[in-house]
Design a protein around this motif. Structure first.
Motif, PDB file in Angstrom:
ATOM      1  N   GLU A 197      -7.000  -4.847  -8.735  1.00 40.96           N
ATOM      2  CA  GLU A 197      -7.005  -4.871  -7.205  1.00 40.96           C
ATOM      3  C   GLU A 197      -5.565  -4.602  -6.774  1.00 40.96           C
ATOM      4  OE1 GLU A 197      -6.696  -8.800  -3.994  1.00 40.96           O
ATOM      5  OE2 GLU A 197      -7.752  -9.096  -5.858  1.00 40.96           O
TER       6      GLU A 197
ATOM      7  N   THR B 241      -4.863  -1.520  -4.151  1.00 42.04           N
ATOM      8  CA  THR B 241      -4.059  -1.736  -2.896  1.00 42.04           C
ATOM      9  C   THR B 241      -3.136  -0.557  -2.827  1.00 42.04           C
ATOM     10  OG1 THR B 241      -4.576  -4.135  -2.814  1.00 42.04           O
ATOM     11  CG2 THR B 241      -2.735  -3.218  -1.577  1.00 42.04           C
ATOM     12  N   GLN B 242      -2.545  -0.229  -3.951  1.00 42.14           N
ATOM     13  CA  GLN B 242      -1.201   0.591  -3.834  1.00 42.14           C
ATOM     14  C   GLN B 242      -1.738   2.172  -3.857  1.00 42.14           C
ATOM     15  OE1 GLN B 242       0.703  -0.599  -7.751  1.00 42.14           O
ATOM     16  NE2 GLN B 242       2.416  -1.377  -6.498  1.00 42.14           N
TER      17      GLN B 242
ATOM     18  N   ALA C 179       0.674  -1.290   0.084  1.00 39.99           N
ATOM     19  CA  ALA C 179      -0.164  -0.081   0.119  1.00 39.99           C
ATOM     20  C   ALA C 179       0.829   1.176   0.091  1.00 39.99           C
ATOM     21  CB  ALA C 179      -0.915  -0.179   1.454  1.00 39.99           C
TER      22      ALA C 179
END
Length: 193
Positions: free
Chosen positions: A87, A91-92, A37
């Motif tokens: 996804e 998330t990043q 993240a």
């Protein structure tokens, strides 16, 4: 006792179809996502994909003196890879939107696990090749990603396709990880401010 050519041909066809029917028509493809993240701060991107592979199968079983058997994916591999990338980018910290300033296109070029019969085992040779094209404000970068792996699995009669599928899913997951961790991709997406 004399056996006719027609009878021999029928028996041969029956034995070949019996071998081919051992294998499923398709297997499940399910890449997993491993992304850290905080790479992007709510930066919008548009994500699309295309499949330009020459063959629609993902596993090819090659055995001595037997017809090659091909096995496809039971789910759409292009969609699976696009969803895994989405996804990962989410998330990043990226926001997946339509008509975002940065457009990212995934192109599947080669996804194949060749299963080659040995004496008491099967060699599984995997080849993956994909491309990311990133566009923003007239600028474009293209990145090629390749993965190859070889493994040996025991099996005298038939390869265990669950192990072959797991090995292929692992390589697809590593491919997604490579794309998400690529510094050129991160710099191109992150420089939109």
């Amino acid at each position: 006792m004399k056996i006719s050519k027609g009878c021999i041909t029928a028996l041969l066809a029956l034995s070949l179809s019996a071998c081919a029917s051992y294998y499923p028509v398709a297997v499940d493809v399910a890449p997993t996502v491993d992304a850290r993240a905080g790479v992007y701060r709510s930066l919008p991107i548009t994500l699309s994909s295309q499949d330009t592979r020459q063959n629609d199968y993902i596993i090819q079983v090659e055995q001595n003196n037997k017809k090659t058997v091909v096995i496809g994916a039971s789910n759409n591999i292009k969609v699976q890879m696009q969803q895994a990338l989405a996804e990962g980018f989410s998330t990043q910290g990226a926001l997946i939107e339509n008509d975002a300033p940065v457009q990212i296109e995934l192109e599947l070029q080669d996804v194949l696990a060749r299963v080659i019969r040995g004496h008491i085992s099967y060699d599984v040779v995997q080849q993956l090749r994909m491309q990311l094209t990133l566009k923003r404000d007239g600028s474009t970068i293209t990145k090629q990603f390749r993965r190859s792996a070889q493994a040996e699995f025991p099996g005298r009669l038939h390869p265990e396709l669950d192990k072959v599928t797991a090995a292929l899913n692992e390589q697809l997951s590593l491919m997604v990880k490579d794309m998400l961790a690529d510094t050129d991709v991160q710099q191109f997406v992150g420089s939109q401010s």
